[in-house]
Design a protein around this motif. Structure first.
Motif, PDB file in Angstrom:
ATOM      1  N   TYR A  76      -9.043  16.727  -8.435  1.00 38.89           N
ATOM      2  CA  TYR A  76      -9.846  15.526  -8.682  1.00 38.89           C
ATOM      3  C   TYR A  76      -8.996  14.384  -9.241  1.00 38.89           C
ATOM      4  O   TYR A  76      -9.287  13.214  -8.982  1.00 38.89           O
ATOM      5  CB  TYR A  76     -11.009  15.866  -9.620  1.00 38.89           C
ATOM      6  CG  TYR A  76     -11.912  16.914  -9.026  1.00 38.89           C
ATOM      7  CD1 TYR A  76     -12.724  16.617  -7.942  1.00 38.89           C
ATOM      8  CD2 TYR A  76     -11.895  18.221  -9.505  1.00 38.89           C
ATOM      9  CE1 TYR A  76     -13.525  17.588  -7.357  1.00 38.89           C
ATOM     10  CE2 TYR A  76     -12.685  19.195  -8.926  1.00 38.89           C
ATOM     11  CZ  TYR A  76     -13.502  18.885  -7.849  1.00 38.89           C
ATOM     12  OH  TYR A  76     -14.279  19.849  -7.265  1.00 38.89           O
ATOM     13  N   ARG A  77      -7.947  14.711  -9.971  1.00 41.71           N
ATOM     14  CA  ARG A  77      -7.026  13.666 -10.434  1.00 41.71           C
ATOM     15  C   ARG A  77      -6.339  13.008  -9.241  1.00 41.71           C
ATOM     16  O   ARG A  77      -6.242  11.780  -9.166  1.00 41.71           O
ATOM     17  CB  ARG A  77      -5.989  14.264 -11.375  1.00 41.71           C
ATOM     18  CG  ARG A  77      -4.975  13.264 -11.914  1.00 41.71           C
ATOM     19  CD  ARG A  77      -4.046  13.936 -12.921  1.00 41.71           C
ATOM     20  NE  ARG A  77      -3.156  12.969 -13.548  1.00 41.71           N
ATOM     21  CZ  ARG A  77      -1.960  12.630 -13.085  1.00 41.71           C
ATOM     22  NH1 ARG A  77      -1.500  13.214 -11.976  1.00 41.71           N
ATOM     23  NH2 ARG A  77      -1.213  11.742 -13.722  1.00 41.71           N
ATOM     24  N   ALA A  78      -5.879  13.839  -8.307  1.00 41.50           N
ATOM     25  CA  ALA A  78      -5.235  13.303  -7.105  1.00 41.50           C
ATOM     26  C   ALA A  78      -6.225  12.484  -6.284  1.00 41.50           C
ATOM     27  O   ALA A  78      -5.878  11.418  -5.745  1.00 41.50           O
ATOM     28  CB  ALA A  78      -4.666  14.438  -6.263  1.00 41.50           C
ATOM     29  N   LEU A  79      -7.454  12.946  -6.192  1.00 39.65           N
ATOM     30  CA  LEU A  79      -8.480  12.212  -5.449  1.00 39.65           C
ATOM     31  C   LEU A  79      -8.740  10.858  -6.093  1.00 39.65           C
ATOM     32  O   LEU A  79      -8.874   9.840  -5.393  1.00 39.65           O
ATOM     33  CB  LEU A  79      -9.763  13.045  -5.392  1.00 39.65           C
ATOM     34  CG  LEU A  79     -10.973  12.390  -4.716  1.00 39.65           C
ATOM     35  CD1 LEU A  79     -10.656  11.986  -3.283  1.00 39.65           C
ATOM     36  CD2 LEU A  79     -12.173  13.334  -4.765  1.00 39.65           C
ATOM     37  N   ARG A  80      -8.823  10.831  -7.410  1.00 41.03           N
ATOM     38  CA  ARG A  80      -9.029   9.560  -8.108  1.00 41.03           C
ATOM     39  C   ARG A  80      -7.859   8.608  -7.849  1.00 41.03           C
ATOM     40  O   ARG A  80      -8.058   7.410  -7.587  1.00 41.03           O
ATOM     41  CB  ARG A  80      -9.180   9.819  -9.613  1.00 41.03           C
ATOM     42  CG  ARG A  80      -9.530   8.567 -10.412  1.00 41.03           C
ATOM     43  CD  ARG A  80      -9.708   8.882 -11.885  1.00 41.03           C
ATOM     44  NE  ARG A  80      -8.452   9.115 -12.559  1.00 41.03           N
ATOM     45  CZ  ARG A  80      -8.212  10.112 -13.395  1.00 41.03           C
ATOM     46  NH1 ARG A  80      -9.142  11.009 -13.651  1.00 41.03           N
ATOM     47  NH2 ARG A  80      -7.029  10.231 -13.984  1.00 41.03           N
ATOM     48  N   GLN A  81      -6.639   9.137  -7.912  1.00 41.73           N
ATOM     49  CA  GLN A  81      -5.464   8.287  -7.706  1.00 41.73           C
ATOM     50  C   GLN A  81      -5.390   7.752  -6.284  1.00 41.73           C
ATOM     51  O   GLN A  81      -5.087   6.573  -6.062  1.00 41.73           O
ATOM     52  CB  GLN A  81      -4.201   9.079  -8.039  1.00 41.73           C
ATOM     53  CG  GLN A  81      -4.039   9.387  -9.525  1.00 41.73           C
ATOM     54  CD  GLN A  81      -2.821  10.229  -9.798  1.00 41.73           C
ATOM     55  OE1 GLN A  81      -2.487  11.133  -9.041  1.00 41.73           O
ATOM     56  NE2 GLN A  81      -2.143   9.957 -10.897  1.00 41.73           N
TER      57      GLN A  81
END
Length: 504
Positions: A86-91
């Motif tokens: 989810y961090r990668a998705l947000r970025q």
């Protein structure tokens, strides 16, 4: 920003651009990409393996002449599928929003991927787009032809069609988190002549009134009556009056007396010259961001007020301006803290720990905290140790340390534990007082935390030194240079995590 949900075929969404995430192992023949390959015959194969390899950072814009209702298809490299959290998705969502906005896109669709939880994915995308579009140029006259994205549409895959209600919950959560992060970023971006301690208190109070929080502000006279000699000493060289801000959230129908009570304490040095121990000129202007920990606390309390976890949370900000003058505190001075401990001043530029110690003691003695988390741009030493990728984490209680680590991981904010062994305390012993405010040249972030530890006693406590992660020196693909709002998401996640554990 208006955020909608699209449950039909993404190819039928009429918008300026539709974005699709592409993993390293994918080709135009992959199931998630086949519909777009069919809509744009022969186009996708011309970019795959060249401009688009699925690697993080790859972005290719294809202009659609037919087959899509959208004017553009944006392919976004997402890296390896197994690392796409989810961090990668947000970025990546922030990255595509920033790229699209520069191309004049005002309406953007983003296609969700099936392997992620729809609600959490929706929150991450929404959060990323809104924080990615944040403009830190608070006082720059906007260009007449400037445009930005005003409409975001989340496109659900057929497998997600039944999840529209939970996706909407995720959107709402993403908006709440992004607005809280951007609020903290705005506070940190404000110059010192705009955001004084009193102005920081005023904005915290305005937010509290808007969101239904209780806000108490202690000025110089009240803190003098209370005996907060450490916090007052830092601010005594400035014409700007120091402030202690308390924001209180209580679940509906309770007074917060039962169960755990989380206190979150933030350093709020609105400008730090170093005081009598004056900092070098180079980059001193950046010291307007020395209140980023306090900004994160205020932003997090806004989000907590909206998300309403069933647990009491108090936010404290120790705000002051550290200036040199004829009334400044000096090296060699002995201060009397709210806790009753005396402090020998070795360096007036080690001021953050002084304002925090009184706030920590107040949270423990008067605030009824059962757990304390503090956030501070406390030391340059943590940047030497961890760079600008992770915050330093130290604490006194292994279970609470683990809870904060889990919250940070879930929030997508990187931390790294540092030791707090008893031997480090030897470096903080004073010949004249109970403790001194600076050790020697070694283990600076650890000895600073050790100083704070003296004022929390037996209450489970964690300290986050965010000096390396609170500010970006240059633009990143997913975020503009300047303040990051680091810590807001971790605090919110921790409060929800603790509340859930209490309910269960």
């Amino acid at each position: 920003m208006n955020v909608d949900i699209w449950t039909r075929d993404a190819r039928t969404l009429a918008t300026d651009a539709v974005a699709v995430f592409v993993f390293e192992e994918e080709t135009p023949a992959s199931p998630e990409l086949t519909p777009f390959d069919a809509a744009l015959p022969g186009l996708l194969p011309t970019v795959f393996g060249m401009e688009m390899r699925g690697k993080v950072g790859d972005i290719v814009t294809l202009h659609a002449t037919s087959g899509l209702e959208a004017k553009r298809l944006i392919l976004v490299g997402a890296g390896a599928r197994e690392k796409f959290d989810y961090r990668a998705l947000r970025q990546r969502s922030a990255q595509v929003a920033r790229v699209a906005a520069k191309k004049g896109v005002t309406s953007l669709g983003i296609v969700l991927r099936d392997h992620l939880d729809p609600m959490l994915a929706a929150a991450a995308i929404t959060d990323g787009v809104i924080t990615g579009l944040y403009d830190p140029a608070l006082y720059r006259k906007p260009k007449e032809d400037t445009t930005t994205i005003t409409s975001l549409t989340l496109c659900l895959t057929p497998a997600m069609s039944a999840a529209e209600a939970t996706v909407r919950q995720g959107v709402d959560r993403g908006i709440t988190l992004a607005e809280a992060v951007n609020f903290a970023r705005t506070l940190a971006q404000e110059p010192g002549n705009k955001l004084t301690p009193a102005e920081m208190a005023r904005r915290a109070q305005a937010m509290a009134e808007r969101e239904g929080l209780e806000c108490t502000i202690f000025g110089r006279d009240r803190m003098a009556e209370m005996g907060m000699g450490a916090l007052l000493a830092v601010g005594q060289g400035s014409a700007q009056e120091p402030q202690l801000i308390r924001l209180s959230y209580r679940p509906a129908g309770t007074n917060g007396d039962q169960g755990p009570r989380l206190a979150v304490v933030g350093k709020g040095i609105t400008f730090d010259t170093g005081g009598i121990c004056l900092k070098p000129r180079d980059a001193m202007w950046e010291m307007k961001y020395d209140m980023s920990g306090g900004a994160a606390v205020i932003g997090a309390m806004q989000a907590i007020a909206r998300l309403k976890p069933p647990m009491a949370v108090d936010g404290y900000v120790a705000a002051a301006e550290n200036m040199p003058s004829s009334t400044s505190y000096k090296p060699g001075d002995v201060l009397h803290s709210y806790d009753g401990k005396t402090i020998e001043v070795i360096d007036t530029d080690a001021e953050g720990r002084l304002v925090l110690c009184d706030a920590l003691a107040y949270a423990r003695k008067d605030g009824g905290a059962t757990h304390i988390l503090d956030l501070a741009t406390l030391t340059g030493a943590v940047m030497v140790a961890l760079g600008q990728e992770r915050a330093g984490l130290m604490g006194t209680d292994s279970a609470f340390i683990e809870s904060v680590k889990q919250a940070a991981a879930a929030a997508g904010e990187k931390v790294w534990p540092l030791p707090l062994d008893e031997e480090y305390g030897e470096l903080m012993k004073s010949d004249i007082a109970d403790i001194k405010n600076l050790g020697n040249r070694y283990a600076g972030s650890i000895t600073a935390a050790w100083f704070l530890r003296e004022f929390v006693e037996d209450v489970p406590w964690v300290h986050l030194d965010i000096a390396g992660v609170a500010w970006l020196d240059s633009d990143k693909p997913d975020m503009a240079k300047g303040p990051t709002g680091f810590g807001v998401r971790t605090v919110v996640q921790l409060a929800e995590q603790m509340a859930a554990a209490q309910v269960n």
